[in-house]
Design a protein around this motif. Structure first.
Motif, mmCIF file in Angstrom:
data_model
loop_
_atom_site.group_PDB
_atom_site.id
_atom_site.type_symbol
_atom_site.label_atom_id
_atom_site.label_comp_id
_atom_site.label_asym_id
_atom_site.label_seq_id
_atom_site.Cartn_x
_atom_site.Cartn_y
_atom_site.Cartn_z
ATOM 1 N N TYR A 1 0.788 -1.145 0.029
ATOM 2 C CA TYR A 1 -0.007 0.089 0.151
ATOM 3 C C TYR A 1 0.967 1.454 -0.001
ATOM 4 O O TYR A 1 2.125 1.256 0.242
ATOM 5 C CB TYR A 1 -0.977 0.070 1.280
ATOM 6 N N THR A 2 0.135 2.428 -0.330
ATOM 7 C CA THR A 2 1.021 3.784 -0.030
ATOM 8 C C THR A 2 0.369 4.427 1.058
ATOM 9 O O THR A 2 -0.556 4.127 1.511
ATOM 10 C CB THR A 2 0.494 4.491 -1.110
ATOM 11 N N VAL A 3 1.701 4.635 1.873
ATOM 12 C CA VAL A 3 1.226 5.255 3.293
ATOM 13 C C VAL A 3 0.625 6.598 3.242
ATOM 14 O O VAL A 3 1.358 7.398 2.578
ATOM 15 C CB VAL A 3 2.593 5.366 4.102
ATOM 16 N N MET A 4 -0.401 6.885 3.760
ATOM 17 C CA MET A 4 -1.204 8.126 3.637
ATOM 18 C C MET A 4 -0.733 8.864 4.784
ATOM 19 O O MET A 4 -1.100 8.755 5.717
ATOM 20 C CB MET A 4 -2.586 7.923 3.525
ATOM 21 N N MET A 5 0.170 10.116 4.520
ATOM 22 C CA MET A 5 0.472 10.885 5.211
ATOM 23 C C MET A 5 -0.101 12.369 5.031
ATOM 24 O O MET A 5 -0.327 12.792 3.982
ATOM 25 C CB MET A 5 1.952 11.398 5.261
ATOM 26 N N GLU A 6 -0.551 13.009 6.369
ATOM 27 C CA GLU A 6 -1.260 14.454 6.390
ATOM 28 C C GLU A 6 -0.109 15.343 6.786
ATOM 29 O O GLU A 6 0.630 14.897 7.552
ATOM 30 C CB GLU A 6 -2.519 14.475 6.974
ATOM 31 N N GLU A 7 -0.628 16.391 6.476
ATOM 32 C CA GLU A 7 0.688 17.643 6.691
ATOM 33 C C GLU A 7 0.831 17.705 8.106
ATOM 34 O O GLU A 7 1.958 18.153 8.364
ATOM 35 C CB GLU A 7 0.212 18.911 6.107
ATOM 36 N N GLY A 8 0.058 17.516 9.057
ATOM 37 C CA GLY A 8 0.260 17.491 10.564
ATOM 38 C C GLY A 8 1.035 16.372 10.960
ATOM 39 O O GLY A 8 1.460 16.354 12.040
ATOM 40 N N ASP A 9 1.194 15.282 10.266
ATOM 41 C CA ASP A 9 1.935 14.231 10.791
ATOM 42 C C ASP A 9 3.316 14.246 11.168
ATOM 43 O O ASP A 9 4.212 14.954 10.652
ATOM 44 C CB ASP A 9 1.659 13.127 9.653
ATOM 45 N N LYS A 10 3.679 13.437 12.211
ATOM 46 C CA LYS A 10 5.125 13.254 12.767
ATOM 47 C C LYS A 10 6.245 13.252 11.646
ATOM 48 O O LYS A 10 7.008 13.944 11.484
ATOM 49 C CB LYS A 10 5.167 12.452 13.711
ATOM 50 N N ASN A 11 5.867 12.286 10.643
ATOM 51 C CA ASN A 11 7.043 12.102 9.695
ATOM 52 C C ASN A 11 6.886 12.946 8.450
ATOM 53 O O ASN A 11 7.691 12.836 7.500
ATOM 54 C CB ASN A 11 6.954 10.560 9.282
ATOM 55 N N PHE A 12 5.730 13.625 8.418
ATOM 56 C CA PHE A 12 5.443 14.383 7.223
ATOM 57 C C PHE A 12 6.689 15.418 6.908
ATOM 58 O O PHE A 12 7.011 15.341 5.752
ATOM 59 C CB PHE A 12 4.320 15.210 7.167
ATOM 60 N N LYS A 13 7.042 16.240 7.838
ATOM 61 C CA LYS A 13 7.873 17.258 7.714
ATOM 62 C C LYS A 13 9.279 16.990 7.425
ATOM 63 O O LYS A 13 9.938 17.245 6.267
ATOM 64 C CB LYS A 13 7.872 18.095 8.663
ATOM 65 N N LEU A 14 9.503 15.708 7.961
ATOM 66 C CA LEU A 14 10.963 15.182 7.847
ATOM 67 C C LEU A 14 10.708 14.582 6.436
ATOM 68 O O LEU A 14 11.903 14.781 5.776
ATOM 69 C CB LEU A 14 10.870 13.942 8.989
ATOM 70 N N LEU A 15 10.003 13.804 5.912
ATOM 71 C CA LEU A 15 10.005 13.209 4.739
ATOM 72 C C LEU A 15 10.237 14.243 3.740
ATOM 73 O O LEU A 15 10.731 14.164 2.481
ATOM 74 C CB LEU A 15 8.947 12.193 4.394
ATOM 75 N N HIS A 16 9.253 15.317 3.810
ATOM 76 C CA HIS A 16 9.065 16.236 2.819
ATOM 77 C C HIS A 16 10.338 17.000 2.449
ATOM 78 O O HIS A 16 10.951 17.228 1.372
ATOM 79 C CB HIS A 16 8.097 17.480 3.285
ATOM 80 N N LEU B 1 13.363 15.547 3.112
ATOM 81 C CA LEU B 1 14.346 14.399 2.599
ATOM 82 C C LEU B 1 14.220 14.498 1.052
ATOM 83 O O LEU B 1 14.933 14.312 0.250
ATOM 84 C CB LEU B 1 14.127 13.292 3.401
ATOM 85 N N ILE B 2 12.946 14.430 0.555
ATOM 86 C CA ILE B 2 12.481 13.870 -0.789
ATOM 87 C C ILE B 2 12.187 15.062 -1.659
ATOM 88 O O ILE B 2 12.056 14.755 -2.814
ATOM 89 C CB ILE B 2 11.520 12.684 -0.667
ATOM 90 N N GLY B 3 12.117 15.996 -1.212
ATOM 91 C CA GLY B 3 11.600 17.309 -1.759
ATOM 92 C C GLY B 3 10.402 17.530 -2.446
ATOM 93 O O GLY B 3 9.956 18.223 -3.575
ATOM 94 N N LYS B 4 9.410 16.375 -2.061
ATOM 95 C CA LYS B 4 8.023 16.728 -2.415
ATOM 96 C C LYS B 4 7.005 16.126 -1.156
ATOM 97 O O LYS B 4 7.933 15.397 -0.404
ATOM 98 C CB LYS B 4 7.741 15.878 -3.724
ATOM 99 N N LYS B 5 5.796 16.465 -1.461
ATOM 100 C CA LYS B 5 4.948 15.698 -0.231
ATOM 101 C C LYS B 5 4.882 14.232 -0.239
ATOM 102 O O LYS B 5 4.870 13.607 -1.563
ATOM 103 C CB LYS B 5 3.416 16.196 -0.713
ATOM 104 N N PRO B 6 5.318 13.822 0.769
ATOM 105 C CA PRO B 6 5.605 12.119 0.995
ATOM 106 C C PRO B 6 4.273 11.362 0.556
ATOM 107 O O PRO B 6 4.523 10.051 0.014
ATOM 108 C CB PRO B 6 5.776 11.912 2.369
ATOM 109 N N GLU B 7 3.153 11.886 0.638
ATOM 110 C CA GLU B 7 1.863 11.087 0.452
ATOM 111 C C GLU B 7 1.969 10.686 -0.983
ATOM 112 O O GLU B 7 2.058 11.365 -2.013
ATOM 113 C CB GLU B 7 0.619 12.007 0.556
#
Lengths: 236, 236, 236, 236
Positions: free
Chosen positions: B146-161, B163-169
């Motif tokens: 599956y694809t992990v559904m992250m929302e902007e408030g999520d703990k890992n969202f900012k971190l991943l954002h 890291l990868i240069g785009k929205k992680p979702e």
């Protein structure tokens, strides 16, 4: 998960029998655990046709997966049932039958692994989602074989109390989810419209202790055999 | 579950390598899924000693089990890591590598079963209990890939954002618990004191989505390989 | 057949050890049969590193595959050898060792199948093509465990007579080809130039009792591990 | 070897069907190889009852194990037979059928191992001891799939010549003994008094190319299913 939707109870029983019998045609030790009850009634008739008085099944051992012991009786409900439905009609030798009961349950998982593990376990599903003795209120997925702890106020307490003539606590033992899932193959079967709702929940819903059998779909080698009524609420 | 407590990281790595390599010595097709990261670093060095430039591993196929795709890059974080740690040093042929990514994840479980299923999956464990991309907040045991559904408030969202240069979702895909548990053998390894708490919870605590890797102990053929620091909080 | 040609004796020994050890990392009963002699010398050193004083190998059982009993001695040549090379250094418990000898060989095949069958047998090859005690002059492929019938004029009679202090007939027992081939996995290993001719014959020549080990290539799960000298006469 | 002596052809067919069907109830790819001819006639009727128009057998692949190609015809004798007896009545999809013929036999063993190996092969036995196309005069146990080399003076040459309208050499291809024995499970079945002699030789006699099927008893997972007539000459 392999999902097999059959046209009727007869076909469900035939396919279940094929799965069970095919494991037995080996020269090496084979360990099986089969459910008692109404779902397997026809399957046991088929097994009888292929097992009774055959000299070539000494390699096959049977492990009871739960028990409710009864006051003043040698055998509990499960052993009594299996004797009637299966062990006697199919002429299974006593030394190939491994009873589970309140006196030996604590070492039963170790015994199974020492014996090489279960090659196949065949389980039914209750309308409440239970499998073996894993009831919605009492199930922990991490459990190996355990005694079901019931208290006097519990739903099943009074029922069982009357049935077995003593307090059920300590009288009821069962493979835990982890014991069941440690088998090399798991077969789940069900028939009838009254199983349609719980089959839908167990197979398509979340893995939750509210529906204990929902955990079975995590097994790498699960076969589900249903008649079309039991499968009627599935989305696909 | 087989629990192997080793004296140190070196022994943990050697045993993990033995388990992985022994599967490969077959003439028939073999399907493996191996983790990237720091835990397997030494194991991959050992694999290199037995795999690089060998002509007899054409039968072995590798399936990536998660991915975090990066803006503007051909390969995501996992593929990049595995290329560096494993695929290039061990001279794995391109046609034997089965990348997982956001464009193909929906059919990946079907692809694996069509290919005969995974013979072994090797996973690590995060300090938060995650395995593959199954994070505490997002895990459903019934999930396949599956694809992990992250929302902007999520703990890992900012971190991943960052890291990868785009929205992680949509960028993060992973084998679900059910995909992992469908493998014929599961190997979980861990080393270091910082893993002691989570190992204790995962192996001895309840099966719960709060500790996603707690579900691994339900697999019928699980091997856990730990160094003694990672095992130091276990009760037995 | 999986053919693995290694660069040297060390790599051959490492890979053989990986194959043997990986079978042991199971919680269920495992049955192994390992050769004594000079070929496995280094492999047993490696096994020692991973087995001595480990508490997690109670599930692993060992079955000796041949024996030459000696007048007035408790143990025959094979048991003596395995005790020295393997059972003592690797701290194998007595109850996990299943000696084969002239008093129990007749029921040994049945015992193995009752115990669940052999998961792996590791055999060497003699310069004359023998494996276990299956010598060119005495081998019948259909044999299970048997006593090698030698007569006074036979090539090996005098040699053995001097070695063991009594007539070899009845003193020599061995797994037959059929016992060996009934294992779930067969591993054949060899090293050195002096094995190159017989390896070529066994692997590429006809299946014939003149080269007893030629029959091993009929097993569905055979792994052959050679150093490059032993493999030097192979055509491919 | 597991020996099952049934009361009649019907029971022999039922048990053979159980063995074959039980392999198919998997979600993962399954590879089978089934014989054509008169022995399986009733078994194929049973298979039809459990296979025709079922949507859940896409995972099962079939590999023809021999062929005799006919001048001017698209299909050889085996493919024609299997189409009539099995593939059409059981509604097997074209993409799941892997024809063997003189144009592809050289790479067929490699193809099978690339596809994961055969899970089961079901073979009959000729009154002369042949299995698949392995005839007494032409069999080498070490052979993989090959073309049977016949010369004009040979016993079967004239017979086949008339049957297929061209010289049989090059027209006849078959799995060799080694291909058959590489399957994970081998099932041999036979019925009728006219098979009693050859069954006795094959199962109780020496392993010899004079009785090609005598080699089958070396397989670690062989099931032999006989009616009581075919078993009537067995000593035990």
């Amino acid at each position: 998960m392999k999902l097999i939707i059959t046209s009727d109870y007869e076909e469900m029983s035939q396919i279940s029998a094929q799965l069970v019998l095919s494991k037995m045609y080996s020269d090496k030790r084979v360990n099986l655990s089969l459910t008692a009850g109404s779902t397997p009634a026809r399957m046991y008739e088929i097994l009888k046709d292929f097992m009774a008085d055959r000299p070539y099944f000494d390699n096959v051992h049977f492990y009871n997966f739960d028990e409710i012991s009864i006051e003043g009786e040698q055998y509990g409900l499960t052993m009594r049932s299996l004797n009637e439905q299966f062990y006697h009609p199919c002429t299974i030798k006593k030394e190939n039958i491994h009873e589970l009961n309140p006196t030996n349950y604590e070492n039963y998982d170790q015994k199974i692994t020492d014996d090489g593990g279960l090659d196949l376990i065949l389980v039914g599903i209750g309308a409440d989602g239970h499998f073996c003795g894993n009831l919605p209120e009492y199930t922990k997925f991490e459990n190996e074989t355990y005694t079901v702890m019931m208290e006097e106020g519990d739903k099943n307490f009074k029922l069982l109390h009357e049935l077995i003539g003593k307090k059920p606590e300590g009288a009821t033992v069962t493979f835990g989810p982890r014991t069941v899932l440690s088998a090399k193959q798991v077969v789940l079967f069900a028939n009838g419209e009254h199983k349609a709702d719980i089959i839908q929940k167990a197979l398509e819903g979340p893995v939750t202790t509210d529906v204990p059998s929902s955990v079975l779909k995590l097994h790498p080698n699960l076969v589900v055999v249903l008649d079309k009524e039991a499968a009627s609420k599935l989305s696909k």
